[in-house]
Design an enzyme around this catalytic site. Structure first.
Site, PDB file in Angstrom:
ATOM      1  N   ARG A   1       0.855  -1.201   0.000  1.00 44.85           N
ATOM      2  CA  ARG A   1       0.000   0.000   0.000  1.00 44.85           C
ATOM      3  C   ARG A   1       0.884   1.242   0.000  1.00 44.85           C
ATOM      4  NH1 ARG A   1      -0.740   4.841   2.472  1.00 44.85           N
ATOM      5  NH2 ARG A   1      -0.538   3.938   4.563  1.00 44.85           N
TER       6      ARG A   1
ATOM      7  N   HIS B   1       2.351   5.100  12.416  1.00 46.68           N
ATOM      8  CA  HIS B   1       2.845   5.146  11.036  1.00 46.68           C
ATOM      9  C   HIS B   1       3.800   6.340  10.933  1.00 46.68           C
ATOM     10  CE1 HIS B   1       2.061   4.608   6.609  1.00 46.68           C
ATOM     11  NE2 HIS B   1       2.358   5.904   6.579  1.00 46.68           N
TER      12      HIS B   1
ATOM     13  N   HIS C   1      39.542  -2.847  15.437  1.00 48.12           N
ATOM     14  CA  HIS C   1      38.213  -3.485  15.374  1.00 48.12           C
ATOM     15  C   HIS C   1      38.379  -4.966  15.018  1.00 48.12           C
ATOM     16  CE1 HIS C   1      35.347   0.129  14.982  1.00 48.12           C
ATOM     17  NE2 HIS C   1      36.534   0.610  15.322  1.00 48.12           N
TER      18      HIS C   1
HETATM   19  C1  AKG Z   1       0.121   8.773   6.116  1.00 49.47           C
HETATM   20  O1  AKG Z   1      -0.528   9.520   6.823  1.00 49.47           O
HETATM   21  O2  AKG Z   1       1.305   8.992   5.825  1.00 49.47           O
HETATM   22  C2  AKG Z   1      -0.481   7.574   5.566  1.00 49.47           C
HETATM   23  O3  AKG Z   1       0.087   6.952   4.698  1.00 49.47           O
HETATM   24  C3  AKG Z   1      -1.727   7.061   6.187  1.00 49.47           C
HETATM   25  C4  AKG Z   1      -1.410   6.436   7.486  1.00 49.47           C
HETATM   26  C5  AKG Z   1      -2.558   5.763   8.145  1.00 49.47           C
HETATM   27  O4  AKG Z   1      -3.467   5.292   7.468  1.00 49.47           O
HETATM   28  O5  AKG Z   1      -2.530   5.692   9.366  1.00 49.47           O
END
Ligand code: AKG
Length: 404
Positions: free
Chosen positions: A26, A207, A304
């Site tokens: 995705r 994220h 090292h």
């Molecule tokens: C972002 O906000 O960068 C996304 O790709 C969506 C992240 C999400 O769905 O939490």
């Protein structure tokens, strides 16, 4: 190898108990050079499943007809990992996605002033209404639902917490926070997740974009503050310069929860998984990639090399064997040391004919040659070692015949 860092954790920490939502199919599809055909998507989904990620997030089935049928094809694989479709907070997207066979839907809508003004143009009250409609629809279809705010770190904290409290009461499985522009630092992440932890009872997904280099540290800080799910992409691909890389996150967590990471994920498959994705998007794995970069386990300086040869933990926090990669002690250069040369002599089975003084002499020659010619390949170093041995043998013959 001992666990490297011992530090106090509190009862909120999920560093040794969290799930990975891999978004290569995705977020990764939003990477500059990505265009996955169906077979490539299926191959990546299978490889992610074999690796052990908990969830595979795919592009919204509402994005295109091919995206919809690819999503169905991934669902038909019958993977162990759950499949999630990522959708806008819109009832039409939810209806299309709910019919594909996915296990759940990841709903997102922008909440920052910037996105509300320049993207979808909705007020917080309108977002709340729309979220309620979409969430209740997904629940009526018996699917897992996550509700997330885009650009969380530039959103108003009170607005954000009211929205999360509302969707938590609706019974979502997870709320998500997203650092969409990569502006957050680990302290801000810790504070926001910790605040959220006190407000919602559901799981918390995070994220993190890597625009300012904090994507892994932010994911780790989120776990420390109680986040339960982390979004990753293989090699960190994604919009602009991407998000938290799968391998980098696991390398980070390994230092604190090695048994958890080695027990749950097939770390030895990381290199193959990354090679698959790198090929699919037409890039090379960077030399300094976490764990699998060509330089990740190359030890060079004399001091090292000596220590690593005695005990690799001196200069390694990750055991390469756990990840199916090998360490290299580079010896054909001007920084080399005699211990490293001795290790090579031993490896060639020549320990009985080259003593310490001999190793030091070979080291001198290697440095001298490297000063003039640059780095020498291993074959060249081996040649110099063998030449030394031959010279020794010839001298012994000469001395022997002189005595006779
Ligand atoms: C972002 O906000 O960068 C996304 O790709 C969506 C992240 C999400 O769905 O939490």
């Amino acid at each position: 190898m001992p666990t490297v860092l011992v530090r106090p954790t509190d009862s909120f920490s999920r560093v040794s108990n969290f799930a990975i939502i891999d978004s290569t199919l995705r977020e990764g599809e939003q990477f500059a050079t990505a265009h996955f055909d169906t077979q490539t998507k299926l191959a990546i989904a299978r490889a992610l499943d074999d690796f052990g990620v908990d969830y595979i997030e795919v592009t919204s089935p509402a994005a295109s007809e091919q995206s919809r049928s690819d999503c169905e094809a991934i669902c038909r694989l019958g993977l162990r990992a759950k499949v999630l479709a990522h959708i806008r907070c819109h009832i039409d997207d939810a209806r299309i996605a709910a019919d594909t066979g996915v296990d759940g839907l990841s709903v997102v809508i922008g909440t920052s002033h910037l996105l509300r003004t320049y993207s979808h143009g909705k007020s917080m009250a309108a977002i709340l209404d729309q979220a309620t409609q979409v969430i209740q629809y997904i629940q009526s279809r018996g699917l897992e639902v996550r509700f997330s705010s885009e650009d969380s770190f530039r959103s108003d904290l009170v607005d954000l917490m009211s929205l999360y409290r509302h969707v938590d009461r609706l019974g979502v499985n997870r709320v998500g926070i997203a650092d969409t522009v990569g502006c957050a630092d680990p302290r801000q992440v810790y504070d926001l997740v910790r605040t959220l932890r006190g407000i919602v009872s559901c799981d918390i997904e995070t994220h993190f974009h890597d625009d300012t280099g904090c994507a892994i540290a932010n994911a780790y800080a989120a776990l420390e503050a109680g986040a339960t799910h982390i979004d990753t992409c293989v090699l960190g691909i994604g919009e602009r310069n991407g998000i938290t890389p799968l391998g980098g996150l696991l390398a980070r967590v390994y230092t604190a929860a090695r048994d958890y990471v080695t027990g749950k994920y097939q770390l030895r498959q990381l290199g193959a998984l990354e090679a698959l994705v790198a090929k699919a998007v037409g890039i090379q794995v960077p030399f300094n990639n976490y764990v699998t970069g060509s330089a990740s386990f190359v030890h060079k300086a004399g001091i090292h090399s000596k220590a690593v040869l005695n005990n690799p933990a001196t200069y390694e926090v990750l055991n390469p064997e756990d990840f199916g990669v090998t360490r290299t002690v580079a010896i054909g250069h001007r920084l080399t040391g005699w211990n490293a040369i001795k290790a090579r002599v031993d490896m060639l089975g020549l320990a009985s004919v080259v003593d310490e003084a001999g190793c030091k002499e070979i080291t001198r020659v290697v440095k001298e040659r490297a000063d003039c010619e640059g780095t020498l390949g291993l074959e060249k170093v081996d040649e110099l070692i063998r030449e030394f041995v031959e010279r020794q043998q010839q001298q012994r013959v000469i001395v022997g015949s002189a005595k006779a």
